[in-house]
Design a protein around this motif. Structure first.
Motif, mmCIF file in Angstrom:
data_model
loop_
_atom_site.group_PDB
_atom_site.id
_atom_site.type_symbol
_atom_site.label_atom_id
_atom_site.label_comp_id
_atom_site.label_asym_id
_atom_site.label_seq_id
_atom_site.Cartn_x
_atom_site.Cartn_y
_atom_site.Cartn_z
ATOM 1 N N PRO A 39 0.826 -1.207 0.000
ATOM 2 C CA PRO A 39 0.000 0.000 0.000
ATOM 3 C C PRO A 39 0.861 1.258 0.000
ATOM 4 O O PRO A 39 1.987 1.254 0.491
ATOM 5 N N ARG A 40 0.319 2.303 -0.576
ATOM 6 C CA ARG A 40 0.981 3.600 -0.496
ATOM 7 C C ARG A 40 0.888 4.080 0.943
ATOM 8 O O ARG A 40 0.008 3.711 1.689
ATOM 9 N N VAL A 41 1.775 4.973 1.315
ATOM 10 C CA VAL A 41 1.790 5.491 2.678
ATOM 11 C C VAL A 41 0.501 6.242 3.000
ATOM 12 O O VAL A 41 -0.003 6.189 4.115
ATOM 13 N N GLU A 42 -0.086 6.905 2.011
ATOM 14 C CA GLU A 42 -1.263 7.744 2.251
ATOM 15 C C GLU A 42 -2.572 6.962 2.261
ATOM 16 O O GLU A 42 -3.633 7.544 2.352
ATOM 17 N N CYS A 43 -2.532 5.652 2.141
ATOM 18 C CA CYS A 43 -3.756 4.850 2.060
ATOM 19 C C CYS A 43 -4.396 4.675 3.430
ATOM 20 O O CYS A 43 -3.720 4.756 4.451
ATOM 21 N N PRO A 44 -5.694 4.390 3.447
ATOM 22 C CA PRO A 44 -6.343 4.079 4.729
ATOM 23 C C PRO A 44 -5.649 2.884 5.389
ATOM 24 O O PRO A 44 -5.115 2.007 4.702
ATOM 25 N N LEU A 45 -5.660 2.859 6.694
ATOM 26 C CA LEU A 45 -5.030 1.769 7.425
ATOM 27 C C LEU A 45 -5.769 0.459 7.189
ATOM 28 O O LEU A 45 -6.996 0.436 7.164
ATOM 29 N N ASP A 46 -5.017 -0.631 7.028
ATOM 30 C CA ASP A 46 -5.663 -1.935 6.978
ATOM 31 C C ASP A 46 -5.791 -2.443 8.413
ATOM 32 O O ASP A 46 -5.406 -1.759 9.370
ATOM 33 N N LYS A 47 -6.361 -3.626 8.572
ATOM 34 C CA LYS A 47 -6.631 -4.174 9.901
ATOM 35 C C LYS A 47 -5.366 -4.255 10.747
ATOM 36 O O LYS A 47 -5.377 -3.883 11.924
ATOM 37 N N ASN A 48 -4.269 -4.732 10.171
ATOM 38 C CA ASN A 48 -3.032 -4.881 10.934
ATOM 39 C C ASN A 48 -2.441 -3.531 11.330
ATOM 40 O O ASN A 48 -1.998 -3.347 12.464
ATOM 41 N N GLU A 49 -2.415 -2.584 10.400
ATOM 42 C CA GLU A 49 -1.889 -1.250 10.705
ATOM 43 C C GLU A 49 -2.751 -0.560 11.759
ATOM 44 O O GLU A 49 -2.234 0.069 12.680
ATOM 45 N N LEU A 50 -4.068 -0.684 11.613
ATOM 46 C CA LEU A 50 -4.987 -0.082 12.571
ATOM 47 C C LEU A 50 -4.784 -0.687 13.956
ATOM 48 O O LEU A 50 -4.718 0.030 14.955
ATOM 49 N N GLY A 51 -4.656 -2.008 14.017
ATOM 50 C CA GLY A 51 -4.445 -2.674 15.296
ATOM 51 C C GLY A 51 -3.156 -2.235 15.971
ATOM 52 O O GLY A 51 -3.146 -1.868 17.147
ATOM 53 N N ARG A 52 -2.047 -2.259 15.213
ATOM 54 C CA ARG A 52 -0.752 -1.830 15.776
ATOM 55 C C ARG A 52 -0.822 -0.388 16.273
ATOM 56 O O ARG A 52 -0.346 -0.073 17.362
ATOM 57 N N SER A 53 -1.400 0.477 15.465
ATOM 58 C CA SER A 53 -1.487 1.893 15.847
ATOM 59 C C SER A 53 -2.369 2.079 17.069
ATOM 60 O O SER A 53 -2.040 2.864 17.973
ATOM 61 N N THR A 54 -3.474 1.376 17.114
ATOM 62 C CA THR A 54 -4.393 1.504 18.245
ATOM 63 C C THR A 54 -3.757 0.989 19.524
ATOM 64 O O THR A 54 -3.815 1.654 20.569
ATOM 65 N N TRP A 55 -3.131 -0.190 19.463
ATOM 66 C CA TRP A 55 -2.466 -0.713 20.663
ATOM 67 C C TRP A 55 -1.368 0.237 21.113
ATOM 68 O O TRP A 55 -1.212 0.487 22.331
ATOM 69 N N GLY A 56 -0.603 0.787 20.191
ATOM 70 C CA GLY A 56 0.439 1.743 20.562
ATOM 71 C C GLY A 56 -0.142 2.952 21.273
ATOM 72 O O GLY A 56 0.384 3.402 22.302
ATOM 73 N N PHE A 57 -1.225 3.480 20.731
ATOM 74 C CA PHE A 57 -1.889 4.629 21.352
ATOM 75 C C PHE A 57 -2.411 4.263 22.742
ATOM 76 O O PHE A 57 -2.181 4.991 23.716
ATOM 77 N N LEU A 58 -3.112 3.129 22.855
ATOM 78 C CA LEU A 58 -3.707 2.738 24.141
ATOM 79 C C LEU A 58 -2.643 2.493 25.201
ATOM 80 O O LEU A 58 -2.790 2.948 26.353
ATOM 81 N N HIS A 59 -1.580 1.780 24.847
ATOM 82 C CA HIS A 59 -0.522 1.521 25.831
ATOM 83 C C HIS A 59 0.188 2.806 26.236
ATOM 84 O O HIS A 59 0.530 2.983 27.411
ATOM 85 N N THR A 60 0.406 3.712 25.292
ATOM 86 C CA THR A 60 1.041 4.984 25.615
ATOM 87 C C THR A 60 0.133 5.831 26.508
ATOM 88 O O THR A 60 0.598 6.475 27.460
ATOM 89 N N MET A 61 -1.155 5.806 26.222
ATOM 90 C CA MET A 61 -2.116 6.525 27.058
ATOM 91 C C MET A 61 -2.096 5.961 28.479
ATOM 92 O O MET A 61 -2.054 6.722 29.454
ATOM 93 N N ALA A 62 -2.112 4.629 28.607
ATOM 94 C CA ALA A 62 -2.094 4.003 29.931
ATOM 95 C C ALA A 62 -0.778 4.295 30.657
ATOM 96 O O ALA A 62 -0.770 4.505 31.876
ATOM 97 N N ALA A 63 0.321 4.322 29.922
ATOM 98 C CA ALA A 63 1.629 4.597 30.526
ATOM 99 C C ALA A 63 1.696 6.004 31.104
ATOM 100 O O ALA A 63 2.439 6.255 32.050
ATOM 101 N N ASN A 64 0.915 6.917 30.558
ATOM 102 C CA ASN A 64 0.924 8.309 31.012
ATOM 103 C C ASN A 64 -0.273 8.666 31.881
ATOM 104 O O ASN A 64 -0.459 9.831 32.237
#
Length: 153
Positions: A39-64
């Motif tokens: 995929p091009r960089v500007e494309c909508p996130l697929d399931k795996n990209e969305l999952g990785r990004s969401t987990w990263g956000f959630l864990h960072t939010m919990a860490a802070n």
């Protein structure tokens, strides 16, 4: 990404619910156009990209999250996960989260408690996906403080 003119919005698989390779196979590309390899960089996130990004956000939010949150902060954090379970773009994942929240609601009395609850939740998902579990004793090292070996410095 182009779709065939005959494909309506409802005929197109949800990119947030599908891995890129599966999604690209399901798309109807016009004759003569080659399917993309990546995929091009500007494309909508697929399931795996969305999952990785969401987990990263959630864990960072919990860490802070505060070690001693106010009652309002606790309530808001618990509500956040309930709201997320209704609006997460992958409906299968959202339903799974709603079901899990009924069994094990968010624990938000402290940063440690929230981070550990989230780590256990993430590990449940990892098991379902056939992935390795994360050692929850290292959650703050991973998401807040950086690895003890200094590799994040």
């Amino acid at each position: 990404m182009a779709r065939s003119e005959s494909a309506s919005r409802t005929d197109v698989p949800c990119r947030s619910c599908t891995e890129f390779k599966s999604w690209s196979k399901q798309m109807n590309f016009p004759a003569g156009k080659k399917k993309p390899e990546v995929p091009r960089v500007e494309c909508p996130l697929d399931k795996n990209e969305l999952g990785r990004s969401t987990w990263g956000f959630l864990h960072t939010m919990a860490a802070n999250y505060p070690e001693k949150p106010s009652q309002e902060q606790e309530r808001d954090m618990k509500n956040f996960f309930g709201i997320l379970s209704h609006f997460y773009p992958c409906e299968y994942c959202a339903k799974d989260l709603r079901d899990e929240l009924k069994v094990d609601p968010p624990k938000a009395n402290s940063q440690h408690e929230l981070s550990q609850w989230l780590c256990r939740l993430h590990n449940k998902v990892n098991v379902k996906l056939g992935k390795d579990e994360f050692d929850c004793s290292k959650i703050n090292e991973r998401w807040r403080d950086g690895w003890l070996d200094g590799s994040c410095d």
